[in-house]
Design an enzyme around this catalytic site. Structure first.
Site, short mmCIF file in Angstrom:
data_model
loop_
_atom_site.label_atom_id
_atom_site.label_comp_id
_atom_site.label_asym_id
_atom_site.label_seq_id
_atom_site.Cartn_x
_atom_site.Cartn_y
_atom_site.Cartn_z
CB ALA A 9 2.05 -0.21 4.92
NE ARG A 14 3.20 -14.29 3.50
CZ ARG A 14 2.45 -14.03 2.44
NH1 ARG A 14 2.19 -15.02 1.75
NH2 ARG A 14 2.11 -12.81 2.14
CE LYS A 21 6.95 -8.62 2.24
NZ LYS A 21 5.86 -9.67 1.68
N GLY A 78 -4.74 -4.17 4.00
CA GLY A 78 -4.40 -4.62 2.92
C GLY A 78 -4.13 -3.71 1.66
CB THR A 79 -2.52 -4.36 -1.74
OG1 THR A 79 -3.76 -5.39 -1.99
CG2 THR A 79 -1.39 -5.29 -1.30
CB ALA A 375 59.25 -13.36 11.22
C1 UD1 Z 1 -0.15 -9.53 -3.70
C2 UD1 Z 1 -1.15 -9.76 -4.51
C3 UD1 Z 1 -1.26 -10.98 -5.38
C4 UD1 Z 1 0.12 -10.81 -6.12
C5 UD1 Z 1 1.32 -10.87 -5.23
C6 UD1 Z 1 2.48 -10.62 -6.13
C7 UD1 Z 1 -3.03 -8.47 -3.33
C8 UD1 Z 1 -4.41 -8.78 -2.77
N1 UD1 Z 1 -2.51 -9.72 -3.57
O1 UD1 Z 1 -0.20 -10.86 -2.64
O2 UD1 Z 1 -2.30 -11.11 -6.16
O3 UD1 Z 1 0.09 -12.22 -6.60
O4 UD1 Z 1 0.98 -9.68 -4.19
O5 UD1 Z 1 3.65 -10.55 -5.43
O6 UD1 Z 1 -2.65 -7.42 -3.41
N2 UD1 Z 1 1.22 -3.87 1.89
C9 UD1 Z 1 0.87 -2.69 2.41
N3 UD1 Z 1 -0.42 -2.40 3.15
C10 UD1 Z 1 -1.14 -3.53 3.34
C11 UD1 Z 1 -0.76 -4.83 2.94
C12 UD1 Z 1 0.48 -5.11 2.17
O7 UD1 Z 1 1.56 -1.87 2.07
O8 UD1 Z 1 -2.20 -3.15 4.17
C13 UD1 Z 1 2.21 -4.15 1.07
C14 UD1 Z 1 3.18 -5.16 1.44
O9 UD1 Z 1 4.33 -4.44 2.46
C15 UD1 Z 1 3.97 -5.72 0.25
C16 UD1 Z 1 2.86 -5.60 -0.69
O10 UD1 Z 1 1.91 -4.78 -0.25
O11 UD1 Z 1 5.16 -5.14 -0.03
C17 UD1 Z 1 2.29 -6.96 -1.22
O12 UD1 Z 1 1.60 -7.30 0.03
P1 UD1 Z 1 1.69 -8.97 0.45
O13 UD1 Z 1 0.84 -9.08 1.79
O14 UD1 Z 1 3.14 -9.42 0.51
O15 UD1 Z 1 0.72 -9.59 -0.77
P2 UD1 Z 1 0.62 -10.98 -1.40
O16 UD1 Z 1 0.08 -12.20 -0.43
O17 UD1 Z 1 2.06 -11.31 -1.84
CA CA Z 2 4.07 -10.37 -1.48
#
Ligand code: UD1
Ligand code: CA
Length: 449
Positions: A9, A14, A21, A78-79, A375
């Site tokens: 999502a 970056r 992405k 967030g995740t 040619a």
């Molecule tokens: C995350 C982990 C980190 C790990 C790394 C590995 C967390 C908090 N951190 O960090 O510990 O070492 O991945 O690659 O999980 N996403 C969503 N919804 C959101 C936010 C993110 O679906 O609200 C998705 C992003 O699209 C991405 C994935 O989750 O595919 C990871 O998010 P990203 O922001 O890249 O996390 P990192 O900072 O890499």
């Molecule tokens: Ca990541």
């Protein structure tokens, strides 16, 4: 029961891109597509893809599959929040829930299987994959206490001492979904990014376990284009090593790229700056390149193609192409033919031993066996509205600079005079010539007075 959630999502700030992405590609396939394919091989009951930023674009990139469901996370907090949203949408939360970051594209099915097995063996609430990184910058650091995971601290939340820890979280987890759903609501966002972290679940769940995997590139996450290019390199090296072990020589490996689907025979030499894309199949004893691009094509044995481009075509055995030829889609070049310098061929069939050696355009044509195209010959196949066919029989000899105003049908063993504009069909064994006779005007150059 096995359910899979893929986190896709985020915007991917970056990447500095207008493309989400997870839709960036490595070796021709999007990051998300790669993660989905690794998961499908596990044969899960359901796959939930969590989308948010440009969700429509992300969803449309995935071909329909009844096991794939899309869940929209809005806003993207967030995740952990992503899994909170999933938990609200799905009623039956039972069995295992495998969660993967959509930006860790090289993960292998067998590694996921190892995680699932460990999870079962330990009867864990959460199991996750870790790896030791020489440069752990950007990853969450994993702190173990005996067999259990004590906590995961994100780079931005680490103190100096914590930052030294090189054991990182790969972003791939297996949960006991029922137990996860009991605590998922209590995740907080009191961290430097003010996000709800999925990683905080380790401190809320009792029984945790981790699988440490060697850092062989498989767990490379992608947050920026430097990491994207690193993944491309990892995957390209694997592909080329496979071909080298099967008998392919690369003259300048780093300058070449090969698709995963490409098949290459024995004793093929791939010269510098050569790109073999899509589902191309190259048979034995060929020399490909230098400076050559071949996509979705068949190339028979003993062919040589240099400084040329070939799309969606069939090249049979012992054919020589180039330098500087462009073979456009739907062409078939039969054995022992030769396509030479600065020649464009489109939607045409050239029978065995035919030659188009210099500076020609052959479009929508059928050229008979052992026919030589002089040619500068052009098939004028377009009348402004429609494309028309040119047919030239076998053993013909086409004079230099002939223009065929299609539709044209020439018989076998026909000769055309150099510089002719051919507008009418002609029969076997005839000479077709259409040009004004040469006039010599004597004493044209006046004597200087
Ligand atoms: C995350 C982990 C980190 C790990 C790394 C590995 C967390 C908090 N951190 O960090 O510990 O070492 O991945 O690659 O999980 N996403 C969503 N919804 C959101 C936010 C993110 O679906 O609200 C998705 C992003 O699209 C991405 C994935 O989750 O595919 C990871 O998010 P990203 O922001 O890249 O996390 P990192 O900072 O890499
Ligand atoms: Ca990541």
């Amino acid at each position: 029961m096995l359910s899979v959630a893929i986190l896709a999502a985020g915007k991917g700030t970056r990447m500095a891109s207008s493309l989400p992405k997870v839709l960036h590609k490595i070796s021709g396939k999007s990051l998300l597509q790669r993660v989905i394919e690794s998961c499908l091989r596990l044969n899960p009951d359901q796959i939930y893809v969590i989308t948010g930023h440009k969700s429509k674009e992300v969803q449309e990139s995935i071909s329909e599959n009844k096991r794939i469901n899309f869940i929209i996370q809005e806003p993207q907090s967030g995740t952990g929040h992503a899994i909170q949203v999933l938990s609200k949408e799905v009623e039956k939360k039972e069995g295992k829930l495998l969660v993967l970051n959509g930006d860790v594209p090289l993960i292998k099915t067998e590694t996921l299987n190892k995680l699932l097995n460990l999870h079962e063996l330990k009867n864990a609430d959460i199991s996750l994959i870790t790896t030791k990184k020489k440069n752990p910058h950007g990853y969450g650091r994993v702190f173990l206490k005996g067999d259990f995971i004590e906590k995961i601290v994100e780079e931005k939340d680490c103190n100096n001492q914590e930052r030294q820890n090189s054991l990182v979280n790969a972003g791939i987890y297996c949960f006991n979904w029922e137990n996860l759903s009991k605590i998922i609501g209590s995740l907080q966002s009191n961290n430097s990014q003010k996000e709800i972290y999925l990683t905080d679940t380790v401190s809320l769940l009792k029984n945790s376990s981790s699988l440490e995997v060697e850092d062989n590139g498989e767990l490379q996450g992608i947050n920026n284009r430097i990491q994207l290019s690193k993944c491309e390199e990892i995957i390209q090296n694997l592909i080329k090593e496979k071909h080298m072990l099967n008998g392919v020589t690369f003259i300048n490996k780093a300058s070449c790229s090969i698709s995963e689907e490409a098949e290459i025979g024995k004793d093929v030499t791939v010269e510098a700056n050569t790109h073999i894309r899509g589902s191309t199949k190259i048979f034995n004893d060929c020399i490909m390149g230098p400076n050559t691009f071949i996509e979705n094509s068949h190339v028979g044995s003993h062919c040589e193609i240099s400084n040329s481009t070939v799309y969606d075509s069939q090249i049979m055995d012992y054919v020589k192409i180039g330098p500087y030829s462009h073979i456009r889609p739907n062409s078939k070049i039969l054995s022992y033919s030769k396509i030479g310098n600065f020649v464009e061929i489109k939607n045409s069939q050239l029978e065995e031993e035919s030659k188009v050696n210099h500076l020609s355009y052959i479009g929508d044509s059928i050229i008979g066996r052992s026919t030589n195209i002089g040619a500068g010959t052009i098939t004028a196949n377009f009348d402004g509205k429609k494309k028309h066919q040119t047919k030239i029989g076998k053993n013909s000899s086409i004079g230099a600079n002939t223009v065929f105003v299609a539709p044209i049908n020439l018989g076998e063993s026909v000769t055309t005079g150099a510089g002719s504009v051919i507008t009418k069909d002609s029969k076997d064994n005839s000479l077709a010539i259409s040009r004004s006779k040469q006039v010599n005007i004597e004493n044209w150059k006046k004597k200087k007075s």
